[in-house]
Design a protein around this motif. Structure first.
Motif, PDB file in Angstrom:
ATOM      1  N   VAL A 142       0.855  -1.198   0.000  1.00  0.00           N
ATOM      2  CA  VAL A 142       0.000   0.000   0.000  1.00  0.00           C
ATOM      3  C   VAL A 142       0.886   1.241   0.000  1.00  0.00           C
ATOM      4  O   VAL A 142       1.815   1.350   0.797  1.00  0.00           O
ATOM      5  CB  VAL A 142      -0.933   0.013   1.228  1.00  0.00           C
ATOM      6  CG1 VAL A 142      -1.774   1.289   1.242  1.00  0.00           C
ATOM      7  CG2 VAL A 142      -1.827  -1.224   1.231  1.00  0.00           C
ATOM      8  N   LYS A 143       0.603   2.158  -0.920  1.00  0.00           N
ATOM      9  CA  LYS A 143       1.338   3.420  -1.003  1.00  0.00           C
ATOM     10  C   LYS A 143       0.381   4.588  -0.778  1.00  0.00           C
ATOM     11  O   LYS A 143      -0.660   4.696  -1.437  1.00  0.00           O
ATOM     12  CB  LYS A 143       1.989   3.576  -2.391  1.00  0.00           C
ATOM     13  CG  LYS A 143       3.130   2.627  -2.650  1.00  0.00           C
ATOM     14  CD  LYS A 143       4.363   3.035  -1.870  1.00  0.00           C
ATOM     15  CE  LYS A 143       5.436   1.972  -1.972  1.00  0.00           C
ATOM     16  NZ  LYS A 143       6.600   2.279  -1.139  1.00  0.00           N
ATOM     17  N   SER A 144       0.732   5.468   0.132  1.00  0.00           N
ATOM     18  CA  SER A 144      -0.094   6.643   0.387  1.00  0.00           C
ATOM     19  C   SER A 144       0.277   7.764  -0.577  1.00  0.00           C
ATOM     20  O   SER A 144       1.392   7.818  -1.107  1.00  0.00           O
ATOM     21  CB  SER A 144       0.105   7.123   1.827  1.00  0.00           C
ATOM     22  OG  SER A 144       1.429   7.617   2.006  1.00  0.00           O
ATOM     23  N   LEU A 145      -0.656   8.684  -0.794  1.00  0.00           N
ATOM     24  CA  LEU A 145      -0.350   9.861  -1.604  1.00  0.00           C
ATOM     25  C   LEU A 145       0.738  10.692  -0.933  1.00  0.00           C
ATOM     26  O   LEU A 145       1.565  11.309  -1.608  1.00  0.00           O
ATOM     27  CB  LEU A 145      -1.605  10.707  -1.808  1.00  0.00           C
ATOM     28  CG  LEU A 145      -2.430  10.381  -3.049  1.00  0.00           C
ATOM     29  CD1 LEU A 145      -3.043   9.000  -2.949  1.00  0.00           C
ATOM     30  CD2 LEU A 145      -3.510  11.440  -3.289  1.00  0.00           C
ATOM     31  N   ARG A 146       0.740  10.701   0.384  1.00  0.00           N
ATOM     32  CA  ARG A 146       1.778  11.432   1.125  1.00  0.00           C
ATOM     33  C   ARG A 146       3.167  10.936   0.729  1.00  0.00           C
ATOM     34  O   ARG A 146       4.082  11.739   0.472  1.00  0.00           O
ATOM     35  CB  ARG A 146       1.574  11.220   2.625  1.00  0.00           C
ATOM     36  CG  ARG A 146       2.654  11.890   3.502  1.00  0.00           C
ATOM     37  CD  ARG A 146       2.733  11.251   4.866  1.00  0.00           C
ATOM     38  NE  ARG A 146       3.167   9.867   4.807  1.00  0.00           N
ATOM     39  CZ  ARG A 146       4.454   9.497   4.713  1.00  0.00           C
ATOM     40  NH1 ARG A 146       5.411  10.407   4.655  1.00  0.00           N
ATOM     41  NH2 ARG A 146       4.767   8.217   4.669  1.00  0.00           N
ATOM     42  N   ALA A 147       3.343   9.611   0.644  1.00  0.00           N
ATOM     43  CA  ALA A 147       4.645   9.051   0.308  1.00  0.00           C
ATOM     44  C   ALA A 147       5.033   9.373  -1.133  1.00  0.00           C
ATOM     45  O   ALA A 147       6.196   9.693  -1.419  1.00  0.00           O
ATOM     46  CB  ALA A 147       4.636   7.539   0.533  1.00  0.00           C
ATOM     47  N   LEU A 148       4.066   9.303  -2.055  1.00  0.00           N
ATOM     48  CA  LEU A 148       4.359   9.624  -3.460  1.00  0.00           C
ATOM     49  C   LEU A 148       4.758  11.087  -3.612  1.00  0.00           C
ATOM     50  O   LEU A 148       5.689  11.416  -4.361  1.00  0.00           O
ATOM     51  CB  LEU A 148       3.141   9.306  -4.323  1.00  0.00           C
ATOM     52  CG  LEU A 148       2.764   7.823  -4.430  1.00  0.00           C
ATOM     53  CD1 LEU A 148       1.429   7.670  -5.153  1.00  0.00           C
ATOM     54  CD2 LEU A 148       3.847   7.022  -5.141  1.00  0.00           C
ATOM     55  N   ASP A 149       4.062  11.986  -2.910  1.00  0.00           N
ATOM     56  CA  ASP A 149       4.411  13.413  -2.949  1.00  0.00           C
ATOM     57  C   ASP A 149       5.805  13.655  -2.362  1.00  0.00           C
ATOM     58  O   ASP A 149       6.597  14.436  -2.913  1.00  0.00           O
ATOM     59  CB  ASP A 149       3.384  14.233  -2.170  1.00  0.00           C
ATOM     60  CG  ASP A 149       2.119  14.522  -2.960  1.00  0.00           C
ATOM     61  OD1 ASP A 149       2.157  14.405  -4.199  1.00  0.00           O
ATOM     62  OD2 ASP A 149       1.103  14.867  -2.343  1.00  0.00           O
ATOM     63  N   LEU A 150       6.106  13.010  -1.237  1.00  0.00           N
ATOM     64  CA  LEU A 150       7.392  13.210  -0.583  1.00  0.00           C
ATOM     65  C   LEU A 150       8.531  12.708  -1.456  1.00  0.00           C
ATOM     66  O   LEU A 150       9.581  13.356  -1.569  1.00  0.00           O
ATOM     67  CB  LEU A 150       7.411  12.503   0.774  1.00  0.00           C
ATOM     68  CG  LEU A 150       8.691  12.626   1.603  1.00  0.00           C
ATOM     69  CD1 LEU A 150       9.023  14.096   1.882  1.00  0.00           C
ATOM     70  CD2 LEU A 150       8.567  11.846   2.906  1.00  0.00           C
ATOM     71  N   GLU A 151       8.334  11.565  -2.095  1.00  0.00           N
ATOM     72  CA  GLU A 151       9.368  11.038  -2.980  1.00  0.00           C
ATOM     73  C   GLU A 151       9.632  11.993  -4.141  1.00  0.00           C
ATOM     74  O   GLU A 151      10.786  12.251  -4.513  1.00  0.00           O
ATOM     75  CB  GLU A 151       8.940   9.671  -3.507  1.00  0.00           C
ATOM     76  CG  GLU A 151      10.014   8.955  -4.315  1.00  0.00           C
ATOM     77  CD  GLU A 151       9.574   7.575  -4.731  1.00  0.00           C
ATOM     78  OE1 GLU A 151      10.069   6.587  -4.155  1.00  0.00           O
ATOM     79  OE2 GLU A 151       8.719   7.466  -5.642  1.00  0.00           O
ATOM     80  N   ALA A 152       8.571  12.558  -4.715  1.00  0.00           N
ATOM     81  CA  ALA A 152       8.738  13.541  -5.792  1.00  0.00           C
ATOM     82  C   ALA A 152       9.512  14.757  -5.304  1.00  0.00           C
ATOM     83  O   ALA A 152      10.328  15.340  -6.039  1.00  0.00           O
ATOM     84  CB  ALA A 152       7.376  13.952  -6.344  1.00  0.00           C
ATOM     85  N   CYS A 153       9.282  15.158  -4.053  1.00  0.00           N
ATOM     86  CA  CYS A 153      10.009  16.284  -3.461  1.00  0.00           C
ATOM     87  C   CYS A 153      11.501  15.976  -3.378  1.00  0.00           C
ATOM     88  O   CYS A 153      12.338  16.815  -3.712  1.00  0.00           O
ATOM     89  CB  CYS A 153       9.428  16.599  -2.093  1.00  0.00           C
ATOM     90  SG  CYS A 153      10.240  17.978  -1.247  1.00  0.00           S
ATOM     91  N   TRP A 154      11.844  14.770  -2.942  1.00  0.00           N
ATOM     92  CA  TRP A 154      13.259  14.382  -2.856  1.00  0.00           C
ATOM     93  C   TRP A 154      13.911  14.396  -4.232  1.00  0.00           C
ATOM     94  O   TRP A 154      15.047  14.867  -4.387  1.00  0.00           O
ATOM     95  CB  TRP A 154      13.375  12.979  -2.266  1.00  0.00           C
ATOM     96  CG  TRP A 154      13.002  12.878  -0.823  1.00  0.00           C
ATOM     97  CD1 TRP A 154      12.624  13.885   0.010  1.00  0.00           C
ATOM     98  CD2 TRP A 154      12.962  11.679  -0.034  1.00  0.00           C
ATOM     99  NE1 TRP A 154      12.346  13.401   1.268  1.00  0.00           N
ATOM    100  CE2 TRP A 154      12.544  12.057   1.269  1.00  0.00           C
ATOM    101  CE3 TRP A 154      13.225  10.346  -0.297  1.00  0.00           C
ATOM    102  CZ2 TRP A 154      12.407  11.122   2.303  1.00  0.00           C
ATOM    103  CZ3 TRP A 154      13.076   9.407   0.725  1.00  0.00           C
ATOM    104  CH2 TRP A 154      12.676   9.791   2.010  1.00  0.00           C
ATOM    105  N   LEU A 155      13.213  13.873  -5.232  1.00  0.00           N
ATOM    106  CA  LEU A 155      13.773  13.817  -6.583  1.00  0.00           C
ATOM    107  C   LEU A 155      13.916  15.213  -7.177  1.00  0.00           C
ATOM    108  O   LEU A 155      14.866  15.498  -7.915  1.00  0.00           O
ATOM    109  CB  LEU A 155      12.888  12.941  -7.476  1.00  0.00           C
ATOM    110  CG  LEU A 155      12.777  11.466  -7.053  1.00  0.00           C
ATOM    111  CD1 LEU A 155      11.787  10.732  -7.938  1.00  0.00           C
ATOM    112  CD2 LEU A 155      14.139  10.776  -7.093  1.00  0.00           C
ATOM    113  N   ASN A 156      12.980  16.091  -6.843  1.00  0.00           N
ATOM    114  CA  ASN A 156      13.092  17.477  -7.293  1.00  0.00           C
ATOM    115  C   ASN A 156      14.313  18.158  -6.677  1.00  0.00           C
ATOM    116  O   ASN A 156      15.029  18.909  -7.350  1.00  0.00           O
ATOM    117  CB  ASN A 156      11.823  18.245  -6.935  1.00  0.00           C
ATOM    118  CG  ASN A 156      11.901  19.713  -7.312  1.00  0.00           C
ATOM    119  OD1 ASN A 156      12.217  20.056  -8.446  1.00  0.00           O
ATOM    120  ND2 ASN A 156      11.635  20.584  -6.349  1.00  0.00           N
ATOM    121  N   THR A 157      14.571  17.893  -5.393  1.00  0.00           N
ATOM    122  CA  THR A 157      15.754  18.461  -4.744  1.00  0.00           C
ATOM    123  C   THR A 157      17.026  17.972  -5.417  1.00  0.00           C
ATOM    124  O   THR A 157      17.987  18.725  -5.594  1.00  0.00           O
ATOM    125  CB  THR A 157      15.775  18.079  -3.248  1.00  0.00           C
ATOM    126  OG1 THR A 157      14.591  18.583  -2.621  1.00  0.00           O
ATOM    127  CG2 THR A 157      17.002  18.634  -2.554  1.00  0.00           C
TER     128      THR A 157
END
Length: 442
Positions: A142-157
């Motif tokens: 199970v993947k939460s939207l919170r985790a998907l958003d946070l991962e995108a934030c890390w990749l953007n950094t």
């Protein structure tokens, strides 16, 4: 670059979201198509709906529609009818852009448009993926939207500056977490257009428009097979994940595409864990922020990550060598899941399917390397040995029986038949002796 949360994707200013050949899809059109599908879904019972799509743009619309309709997307990782039927107890329906012979309720994708106010996405919205487990039974994640958003934030950094004004192309499927995160979630979060069509061949990569800058989301298998005679597009970023990228392949890809390859280490269960730039052989891996690796016992490691929904961490199937700097190296896998052409293949799952074949007393599966490539080898124990003609006929029947269940890369290529599979004095598999059965070509 500014980031858009999944809940805000459809409220951003209009732009090009994706393209397929000469056709372009805008955010305005996406919003209307999501609304039309939400209207259909709200008249359907059931919570869990599987997504089986070839087109990544249509997949994105269906994914958003399920969330806005208050339902849970399920991404099974394949579109095989037999396995969807086997999962029927955990599914309420299927949404697809292709015909599927399943008994489950099915919605076919269309390009209908509708207007109106979309229901908000729930604060606890999530999606479900299935991945190969070491026991042979697909593992539910199970993947939460919170985790998907946070991962995108890390990749953007990490890559945001390089991704500016890029178009995202990919040789990996959106039906697995790597493709979902990198070719759908990341470009949508950054407002970048992505290709709706997956790239399968070097010729398709070379045919990309020369007036664009690209981020190429790839697999090691694709990069290993790059045709040096074809000129690649202008890539600002090349990402490789899903398996080990040999140093020679990394060098070859850099020469062909004039861009150093960045590698990602992670899994469906954990999301991203580490990254490295393939500028030198045996480059060390760096952990992403809010990631900690700890050795729990000799050779057994656990990852603690803000992407996980638990503070207990997640056990890793890989052996790790950690350096005083905190960087690390990977030293092979612990479990019964192997990588064939960069796809996770469960040897236990193959054995389970083999044991279901009529007349098979026992079965063992393993990865066989020949001429630098891996394939699946299997040993079957039969009550008695057969002559060559009868055995050939039986193999053809076995292969037909396995096709509905196994992906092409998981289909056994090398077959050995014995009356008893070798075991040790402790009645465990004698893998050295089993491997010796494949020393003779066949």
């Amino acid at each position: 670059m500014n980031l858009h949360s999944l809940r805000d994707w459809l409220s951003a200013p209009d732009r090009m979201v994706a393209w397929h050949g000469q056709q372009q899809y805008t955010l305005h059109t996406l919003r209307q198509q999501v609304q039309a599908l939400v209207d259909r879904l709200q008249n359907q019972p059931g919570q869990y709906w599987a997504l089986c799509f070839d087109n990544s743009y249509a997949f994105t619309a269906a994914l958003l529609a399920l969330w806005h309709a208050g339902k849970t997307p399920v991404i099974p990782g394949h579109s095989r009818a037999a396995q969807l039927e086997e999962m029927a107890d955990s599914l309420d329906g299927v949404i697809s852009d292709m015909p599927l012979a399943v008994s489950l309720p099915q919605l076919r994708w269309d390009d209908a448009l509708a207007s109106g106010a979309l229901p908000p996405i729930a604060a606890d919205a999530s999606l479900v993926l299935f991945t190969s487990g070491s026991t042979g039974t697909p593992r539910r994640v199970v993947k939460s939207l919170r985790a998907l958003d946070l991962e995108a934030c890390w990749l953007n950094t990490l890559w945001g500056a390089r991704l500016r004004d890029c178009h995202v192309i990919a040789s990996v499927s959106h039906q697995h977490l790597y493709g979902l995160s990198f070719r759908i979630v990341l470009p949508m979060a950054l407002g970048l257009p992505f290709a709706a069509q997956q790239i399968f061949y070097s010729e398709q990569l070379a045919d990309q428009s020369s007036d664009r800058r690209y981020a190429f989301i790839s697999s090691p298998a694709f990069l290993r097979r790059l045709d040096p005679a074809l000129a690649g597009p202008r890539c600002e970023l090349i990402v490789s994940a899903g398996g080990a990228l040999p140093w020679t392949a990394a060098q070859h890809a850099q020469q062909a595409l004039s861009c150093t390859v960045d590698e990602i280490y992670g899994s469906t269960e954990t999301g991203v864990i580490g990254w490295r730039c393939a500028r030198e052989e045996n480059a060390l891996w760096h952990c992403f922020p809010q990631i900690t690796l700890r050795e729990q016992e000799a050779g057994r490691w656990r990852v603690f990550s803000a992407l996980l929904e638990t503070d207990a961490g997640c056990a890793l199937d890989d052996r790790i060598v950690q350096h005083p700097s905190g960087q690390f190296q990977l030293a092979g896998r612990q479990d019964r899941v192997v990588k064939i052409e960069d796809k996770r293949v469960s040897l236990s799952e193959i054995e389970r399917r083999l044991l279901a074949l009529p007349g098979v007393d026992d079965a063992a599966a393993l990865a066989i390397q020949r001429h630098g490539r891996h394939a699946i080898g299997v040993v079957l124990a039969l009550p008695e040995m057969l002559d060559a003609a009868a055995l050939h006929q039986l193999k053809m029947e076995w292969k037909r029986a396995l096709q509905p269940w196994l992906e092409p890369v998981a289909m056994p290529r090398y077959w050995r038949v014995v009356t008893t599979i070798p075991v040790t004095a402790q009645s465990k598999r004698a893998w050295p002796q089993i491997e010796e059965l494949f020393d003779v070509a066949g």
